[in-house]
Scaffold this motif. Structure first.
Motif, PDB file in Angstrom:
ATOM      1  N   GLU A 103      11.388 -24.387 -25.628  1.00 39.04           N
ATOM      2  CA  GLU A 103      12.331 -25.328 -25.412  1.00 39.04           C
ATOM      3  C   GLU A 103      13.640 -25.161 -26.397  1.00 39.04           C
ATOM      4  OE1 GLU A 103       8.681 -26.348 -23.365  1.00 39.04           O
ATOM      5  OE2 GLU A 103       9.279 -25.949 -25.487  1.00 39.04           O
ATOM      6  N   ALA A 155       9.753 -14.872 -20.504  1.00 36.97           N
ATOM      7  CA  ALA A 155       9.288 -15.518 -19.587  1.00 36.97           C
ATOM      8  C   ALA A 155       7.768 -15.697 -19.750  1.00 36.97           C
ATOM      9  CB  ALA A 155       9.508 -14.928 -18.303  1.00 36.97           C
ATOM     10  N   ASP A 156       7.192 -16.512 -19.279  1.00 34.07           N
ATOM     11  CA  ASP A 156       5.565 -16.496 -19.176  1.00 34.07           C
ATOM     12  C   ASP A 156       4.882 -15.680 -18.197  1.00 34.07           C
ATOM     13  OD1 ASP A 156       5.921 -18.240 -17.060  1.00 34.07           O
ATOM     14  OD2 ASP A 156       4.943 -19.942 -17.962  1.00 34.07           O
ATOM     15  N   ARG A 157       5.694 -15.164 -17.219  1.00 34.54           N
ATOM     16  CA  ARG A 157       5.099 -14.183 -16.353  1.00 34.54           C
ATOM     17  C   ARG A 157       6.196 -13.143 -16.153  1.00 34.54           C
ATOM     18  NH1 ARG A 157       1.632 -17.335 -17.054  1.00 34.54           N
ATOM     19  NH2 ARG A 157       0.396 -18.357 -15.640  1.00 34.54           N
ATOM     20  N   PHE A 193       5.337 -20.209 -25.248  1.00 33.22           N
ATOM     21  CA  PHE A 193       5.298 -20.925 -24.160  1.00 33.22           C
ATOM     22  C   PHE A 193       4.314 -22.031 -23.955  1.00 33.22           C
ATOM     23  CE2 PHE A 193       7.423 -16.691 -23.200  1.00 33.22           C
ATOM     24  CZ  PHE A 193       8.692 -17.058 -22.719  1.00 33.22           C
ATOM     25  N   ASP A 212       6.248 -17.139  -9.513  1.00 33.25           N
ATOM     26  CA  ASP A 212       5.603 -15.934 -10.187  1.00 33.25           C
ATOM     27  C   ASP A 212       6.292 -14.971  -9.440  1.00 33.25           C
ATOM     28  OD1 ASP A 212       4.513 -17.663 -11.889  1.00 33.25           O
ATOM     29  OD2 ASP A 212       2.578 -17.236 -11.223  1.00 33.25           O
ATOM     30  N   GLU A 251      14.326 -22.613 -17.100  1.00 33.44           N
ATOM     31  CA  GLU A 251      14.099 -22.652 -15.407  1.00 33.44           C
ATOM     32  C   GLU A 251      12.743 -22.554 -15.081  1.00 33.44           C
ATOM     33  OE1 GLU A 251      18.521 -21.658 -13.659  1.00 33.44           O
ATOM     34  OE2 GLU A 251      16.710 -20.295 -13.064  1.00 33.44           O
ATOM     35  N   GLU A 252      12.147 -23.049 -14.259  1.00 35.06           N
ATOM     36  CA  GLU A 252      10.916 -22.751 -13.480  1.00 35.06           C
ATOM     37  C   GLU A 252      11.297 -22.111 -12.105  1.00 35.06           C
ATOM     38  OE1 GLU A 252       6.456 -24.173 -13.131  1.00 35.06           O
ATOM     39  OE2 GLU A 252       8.095 -24.853 -14.817  1.00 35.06           O
ATOM     40  N   ARG A 253      10.373 -20.985 -12.328  1.00 34.82           N
ATOM     41  CA  ARG A 253      10.722 -19.833 -10.962  1.00 34.82           C
ATOM     42  C   ARG A 253       9.407 -19.708 -10.445  1.00 34.82           C
ATOM     43  NH1 ARG A 253      15.713 -15.767 -12.661  1.00 34.82           N
ATOM     44  NH2 ARG A 253      17.214 -17.522 -13.239  1.00 34.82           N
TER      45      ARG A 253
END
Length: 304
Positions: free
Chosen positions: A282, A82-84, A304, A8, A4-6
């Motif tokens: 992915e 996560a990337d953040r 990521f 930051d 998912e994209e959320r």
């Protein structure tokens, strides 16, 4: 499991926001996915991940030790995949310049867990004998290196990766041969148990008098029969330990001990991060399946 994209996350007053290019998968993440190991209160409940490594991109008003642009690694209660990622400033420390981003991502949970278990809980000393059960994983391979640098004689019990474990300075043995090998060396002063219940009785047989068993992993089983007679005869101690749910200051103490006693050896090259395989984010489901399988050597990462 889904990607998912959320937005930051926003750091609290004592937190930093870290931009991560890689994230380490741990056995606790597999347990959380299976519904057996929920995140502690205050941590993201639906995003696994116990560690972070990357670059600070924002910080809270009370943060004094880090600035934007600093490379850090450390521990989180959840949300690490996560990337953040938010991390309390006392649960992070600086990454040595010699480590790449990929290598740094393979360090924190493995080395902090091992150091806390072997040195802080197990009180491993110069000239001691250390037995690492499940030595081919991330925590196990870190434990082998910590034991070698601490001046111990290290026996690495694993079904694979014997050549790589020997290169780290250990005496690699098959699990069925570990007790005899360690007994011939006078017995184990410390056993790092990463496999679980099937090894409990054998660990007591392998111990030297006043030896310590530190249980960190239970992937092969959680319940075991225990001979109190053996325990008494050896005057032995069994420790159980987890990092994730510790109070803030206790976890901070483990991270700062790692910063003072392990990070300098990562900086000098005497210890190194070991990465088994990197999966694109992915393919996270495939990465989890690989993590659950056998035959790995070192950490499994997401990119990521």
């Amino acid at each position: 499991m889904r990607l998912e994209e959320r937005p930051d996350p926003v750091p609290g007053s004592e937190e930093v926001l870290v931009a991560a290019r890689f994230a380490g998968i741990n056995t606790a993440d597999l347990a959380q996915r299976a519904g057996a190991y929920p995140a502690p209160p205050g941590a993201p409940q639906d995003v696994p991940g116990l560690e972070v490594a990357g670059t600070v991109v924002a910080k809270g008003a009370a943060v004094r030790d880090f600035a934007e642009g600093d490379r850090v690694f450390g521990l989180v209660g959840g949300g690490g995949l996560a990337d953040r990622v938010l991390v309390h400033e006392r649960h992070a420390t600086r990454v040595p310049e010699r480590l790449s981003d990929e290598e740094a991502a393979g360090v924190p949970e493995a080395f902090i867990t091992s150091h806390d278990a072997i040195v802080t809980r197990g009180a491993l000393g110069l000239g001691d004998v250390l037995l690492v059960n499940g030595a081919n994983g991330g925590v196990g391979s870190a434990g082998v290196q910590i034991g070698v640098v601490a001046g111990a004689r290290v026996f690495a019990s694993a079904r694979s990766a014997h050549g790589q474990l020997a290169e780290l300075g250990a005496e690699a043995v098959l699990p069925d041969d570990a007790v005899a090998a360690v007994q011939a060396a006078g017995g184990a002063d410390v056993v790092l148990e990463l496999v679980g219940a099937p090894n409990v009785d054998r660990n007591l047989d392998a111990l030297a008098t006043k030896g310590r068993i530190v249980v960190v992993g239970t992937g092969a089983g959680t319940d075991a029969d225990l001979s109190l007679r053996k325990l008494m005869h050896k005057r032995a101690t069994i420790h159980g330990t987890v990092l994730r749910a510790r109070p803030l200051e206790e976890k901070a103490a483990a991270v700062q001990a790692f910063a003072h006693e392990v990070v300098p050896h990562l900086a000098s090259g005497r210890m190194r991060a070991i990465v088994d395989r990197v999966f694109p984010v992915e393919e996270a489901a495939d990465a989890f399946d690989h993590m659950a399988g056998s035959g790995k050597f070192g950490k499994v990462l997401l990119a990521f």
